[in-house]
Design a protein around this motif. Structure first.
Motif, mmCIF file in Angstrom:
data_model
loop_
_atom_site.group_PDB
_atom_site.id
_atom_site.type_symbol
_atom_site.label_atom_id
_atom_site.label_comp_id
_atom_site.label_asym_id
_atom_site.label_seq_id
_atom_site.Cartn_x
_atom_site.Cartn_y
_atom_site.Cartn_z
ATOM 1 N N ALA A 59 0.840 -1.193 0.000
ATOM 2 C CA ALA A 59 0.000 0.000 0.000
ATOM 3 C C ALA A 59 0.879 1.249 0.000
ATOM 4 N N PHE A 60 1.440 1.573 -1.172
ATOM 5 C CA PHE A 60 2.266 2.772 -1.272
ATOM 6 C C PHE A 60 1.430 4.047 -1.160
ATOM 7 N N GLU A 61 0.106 3.899 -1.271
ATOM 8 C CA GLU A 61 -0.747 5.089 -1.114
ATOM 9 C C GLU A 61 -0.713 5.610 0.317
ATOM 10 N N ASN A 62 -0.178 4.815 1.268
ATOM 11 C CA ASN A 62 -0.010 5.311 2.640
ATOM 12 C C ASN A 62 0.849 6.567 2.660
ATOM 13 N N TYR A 63 1.890 6.580 1.828
ATOM 14 C CA TYR A 63 2.768 7.749 1.774
ATOM 15 C C TYR A 63 2.038 8.961 1.200
ATOM 16 N N ALA A 64 1.228 8.746 0.190
ATOM 17 C CA ALA A 64 0.448 9.849 -0.377
ATOM 18 C C ALA A 64 -0.555 10.365 0.652
ATOM 19 N N ASP A 65 -1.161 9.447 1.417
ATOM 20 C CA ASP A 65 -2.107 9.865 2.459
ATOM 21 C C ASP A 65 -1.440 10.723 3.524
ATOM 22 N N ARG A 68 -1.162 14.116 2.074
ATOM 23 C CA ARG A 68 -2.468 14.745 1.877
ATOM 24 C C ARG A 68 -3.126 15.140 3.197
#
Length: 172
Positions: A59-65, A68
């Motif tokens: 879940a690389f979107e953790n870094y984007a979260d 954000r």
């Protein structure tokens, strides 16, 4: 006094060293690897109690979260605004003072060097109120420039100690 190079030890010691070094390295890095694995683990895995196995997906979107939903980008920018001038300022000042104290011979050379070294032994807690008053007077209170100047002032003595000794060890 110093340990012998590994090449000069017995073959059994060399084998033990070559086996123990990777194990020690893995044990040393295990907490960092755990943090790295947890950072790419999806929230559903963590909610289900899957802390130790492989994640169901990365879940690389953790870094984007993080970027954000928190002001971390602002915090990183503040760190750069303090760190970069501090490092550059300390290097410039300590290189100049280290060079002068290592190369030039003058009457109070050793005394000035000892003052730089003695500054390392003054606890920063003793200087908190005078430094606060000085930054208020200069209009630098609660600013990144004031914080950078504070760090430059407190680290230059330590850096001068190292730069002077380094330059002194170089061949003339």
């Amino acid at each position: 006094m110093f340990p012998r190079p590994i090449e000069q030890t017995s073959p059994a010691t060399q084998i033990l060293y070559k086996c123990a070094l990777p194990v020690a390295l893995i044990l040393w890095l295990l907490p960092l690897l755990g943090v790295a694995m947890t950072s790419v683990r999806p929230a559903s895995d963590l909610a289900a109690g899957n802390y130790f196995g492989l994640p169901s997906y990365l879940a690389f979107e953790n870094y984007a979260d993080v970027f954000r939903n928190s002001p971390i980008a602002h915090y990183i920018l503040n760190s750069f605004k303090v760190t970069i001038p501090t490092v550059i300022g300390c290097l410039i000042l300590s290189c100049m003072t280290g060079f002068a104290l290592a190369i030039y011979k003058f009457r109070s050379n050793l005394l000035i060097f000892f003052l730089f070294v003695a500054g390392n032994f003054v606890p920063s807690q003793i200087l908190m109120i005078p430094v606060r008053d000085l930054t208020l007077t200069l209009g630098l209170y609660n600013s990144t420039a004031g914080l950078a100047l504070f760090h430059i002032a407190f680290q230059t003595g330590f850096c001068t100690l190292f730069m002077r000794n380094f330059i002194k060890a170089l061949p003339f």
